[in-house]
Design an enzyme around this catalytic site. Structure first.
Site, PDB file in Angstrom:
ATOM      1  CE  LYS A 138      -6.192 -12.207   7.716  1.00 33.04           C
ATOM      2  NZ  LYS A 138      -6.902 -12.184   9.492  1.00 33.04           N
ATOM      3  NE  ARG A 171      -8.530  -8.195  15.780  1.00 30.57           N
ATOM      4  CZ  ARG A 171      -7.317  -8.605  14.575  1.00 30.57           C
ATOM      5  NH1 ARG A 171      -6.813  -8.361  14.069  1.00 30.57           N
ATOM      6  NH2 ARG A 171      -8.296 -10.122  14.244  1.00 30.57           N
ATOM      7  CG  HIS A 231      -6.927 -13.301  16.733  1.00 29.86           C
ATOM      8  ND1 HIS A 231      -6.528 -14.009  15.558  1.00 29.86           N
ATOM      9  CD2 HIS A 231      -6.390 -11.961  16.308  1.00 29.86           C
ATOM     10  CE1 HIS A 231      -6.041 -13.378  15.055  1.00 29.86           C
ATOM     11  NE2 HIS A 231      -5.676 -12.578  15.150  1.00 29.86           N
ATOM     12  NE  ARG A 233      -8.851 -18.274  13.590  1.00 31.03           N
ATOM     13  CZ  ARG A 233      -9.776 -17.794  14.961  1.00 31.03           C
ATOM     14  NH1 ARG A 233      -9.795 -18.559  15.328  1.00 31.03           N
ATOM     15  NH2 ARG A 233      -8.811 -16.928  15.307  1.00 31.03           N
ATOM     16  CE1 TYR A 266       9.780  13.260 -10.099  1.00 31.56           C
ATOM     17  CE2 TYR A 266       9.081  11.196  -9.859  1.00 31.56           C
ATOM     18  CZ  TYR A 266       8.996  12.003 -10.733  1.00 31.56           C
ATOM     19  OH  TYR A 266       8.655  11.541 -11.658  1.00 31.56           O
ATOM     20  CB  CYS A 315       9.240   6.802  -9.710  1.00 32.88           C
ATOM     21  SG  CYS A 315      10.954   7.859 -10.358  1.00 32.88           S
ATOM     22  CG  ASP A 368       3.437   4.456 -13.361  1.00 33.98           C
ATOM     23  OD1 ASP A 368       3.329   3.886 -12.328  1.00 33.98           O
ATOM     24  OD2 ASP A 368       4.787   6.121 -13.741  1.00 33.98           O
TER      25      ASP A 368
HETATM   26  C1  PLP Z   1      -5.932 -12.616   9.787  1.00 34.48           C
HETATM   27  C2  PLP Z   1      -6.349 -13.770  10.514  1.00 34.48           C
HETATM   28  C3  PLP Z   1      -6.124 -14.755  10.806  1.00 34.48           C
HETATM   29  C4  PLP Z   1      -4.605 -15.930  10.502  1.00 34.48           C
HETATM   30  O1  PLP Z   1      -3.538 -14.783  11.256  1.00 34.48           O
HETATM   31  P1  PLP Z   1      -2.488 -15.032  10.233  1.00 34.48           P
HETATM   32  O2  PLP Z   1      -1.209 -14.991  10.931  1.00 34.48           O
HETATM   33  O3  PLP Z   1      -2.212 -15.277   8.973  1.00 34.48           O
HETATM   34  O4  PLP Z   1      -1.925 -16.876  10.464  1.00 34.48           O
HETATM   35  C5  PLP Z   1      -7.083 -15.996  12.092  1.00 34.48           C
HETATM   36  N1  PLP Z   1      -7.695 -15.795  12.791  1.00 34.48           N
HETATM   37  C6  PLP Z   1      -8.246 -13.843  13.102  1.00 34.48           C
HETATM   38  C7  PLP Z   1      -9.387 -14.141  13.448  1.00 34.48           C
HETATM   39  C8  PLP Z   1      -7.623 -13.152  11.835  1.00 34.48           C
HETATM   40  O5  PLP Z   1      -7.908 -12.288  11.667  1.00 34.48           O
END
Ligand code: PLP
Length: 356
Positions: free
Chosen positions: A35, A127, A156, A206, A248, A295, A297
């Protein structure tokens, strides 16, 4: 030689190494999380590099999944978050695997299926997903939606990166109570942080961050190689008099005559402005401090009088130069944030180069 003022270099071999090391360590299937443009590493190229190693890819959004399909990525792609009912048509059209976390979306998807889905069980992250206490009833209701095939079930972790793993245990217990009544599904839970908790591996892991060679905490259960180097160049060098200010707001004042170099990176490139008067970069294999405000750039660094530096010289913001190294964790720590945010803030204005 290329002419870019600032760029990243992505070591795809390191990413392949990390993916294989994770598979070797866990012995499970790999759902490679790519992602947010593979955490700033370039999702298409990372997906191509992991085509042989990953069993599935995961993205956050339908848009990200479509972009991969349009780049000829044919592996299964899991969309980790519940999509909008308006997105059901492209999900099916592009052959994405959506996550089910609520009934309305499941019903909308069933109108346009057939489609394989994974069900997100909320065990305490709170969430997204179906609450673990309602999961059995939800799964049994899902059986009435005949165009949905439940391929997988996942949860998760909210606090796997903490040394105290007690909430991981709580979540595993809640998840297992659901799994007791489920058969033949692909079960997954472990993010990078949970790779140090073997009982969280189930059928697949994952990870995102670990693929890129970065650890989410001080635990290092697997030997990983960082894949990203961020470089810029010296754009101007001069010597300023004692008492002169820099950049700045003149927040830095030269305590004596001082050699300074402008480096061609700023917050418009994603280099954190909070590193004003606090960051460090590598020039000529040595650490040199950022002085004054970053800054949009450019930024300014302090040189030593003996530094043999010329306009056009390479400057490393993250990575190695000679024997010196600045890690992303160091940059993130100085910036008061986490490596994930530094990576995903690197601007699309930068050119990415890929090494095999
Ligand atoms: C982003 C995400 C992961 C991966 O998380 P890491 O901490 O980068 O390994 C796995 N599962 C879900 C649902 C996520 O949103």
């Amino acid at each position: 030689m290329h002419y870019f003022r600032t760029h990243t270099e992505i070591d795809l071999q390191a990413i392949q190494h990390n993916a294989e090391a994770i598979k070797g360590h866990t012995g499970k299937k790999l759902i490679a999380v790519i992602k947010a443009d593979a955490y700033g590493h370039g999702a298409v190229r990372v997906a191509e590099a992991l085509d042989a190693t990953a069993d599935m890819f995961a993205v956050a959004t339908v848009e990200e999944g479509i972009a991969l399909r349009q780049a000829d990525i044919h592996k299964p792609i899991l969309v980790l978050f519940s999509s909008l009912p308006a997105q059901v048509a492209p999900i099916v059209e592009y052959g994405l695997t959506p996550t089910i976390g609520d009934w309305e979306f499941a019903k909308a998807l069933n109108e346009v299926g057939p489609v394989k889905v994974h069900v997100n069980i909320n065990t305490g992250m709170n969430r997204s997903g179906v609450c673990y206490t309602e999961a059995m009833e939800f799964l049994s209701n899902l059986k009435t939606l005949h165009r949905l095939e439940v391929e997988g079930l996942f949860t998760h972790f909210a606090a796997a990166d903490e040394a105290d793993k007690s909430f991981v245990s709580v979540q595993l217990k809640r998840f297992s109570s659901v799994l007791a009544n489920v058969d033949g599904k692909m079960i997954h839970a472990a993010n990078s942080a949970a790779l140090s908790v073997p009982e969280s591996s189930f059928d697949a892991v994952r990870p995102g961050l670990s693929l890129y060679g970065i650890y989410p905490s001080t635990e290092k259960p697997i030997e990983l190689k960082p894949a990203l180097t961020w470089k810029t160049r010296v754009g101007w060098i001069d010597t300023i008099s004692e008492g002169e200010g820099v950049s700045y707001g003149l927040t830095y004042k030269a305590p004596q005559q001082t050699r300074v170099a402008m480096v061609q990176v700023g917050y418009g490139d994603g280099y954190p402005r909070v590193l004003s008067n606090s960051g460090e970069v590598l020039i000529g294999g040595a650490r040199r401090p950022i002085i004054g405000r970053v800054c949009m750039d450019v930024s300014v660094v302090q040189l030593q009088s003996e530094d043999n530096v010329s306009v056009g010289d390479e400057v490393v913001l993250i990575g190695r130069q000679g024997n010196a190294e600045i890690t992303i964790d160091e940059v993130a720590h100085r910036a008061g944030t986490i490596s994930y945010e530094i990576l995903t803030q690197i601007s699309p204005r930068l050119k990415r180069f890929f090494n095999y």
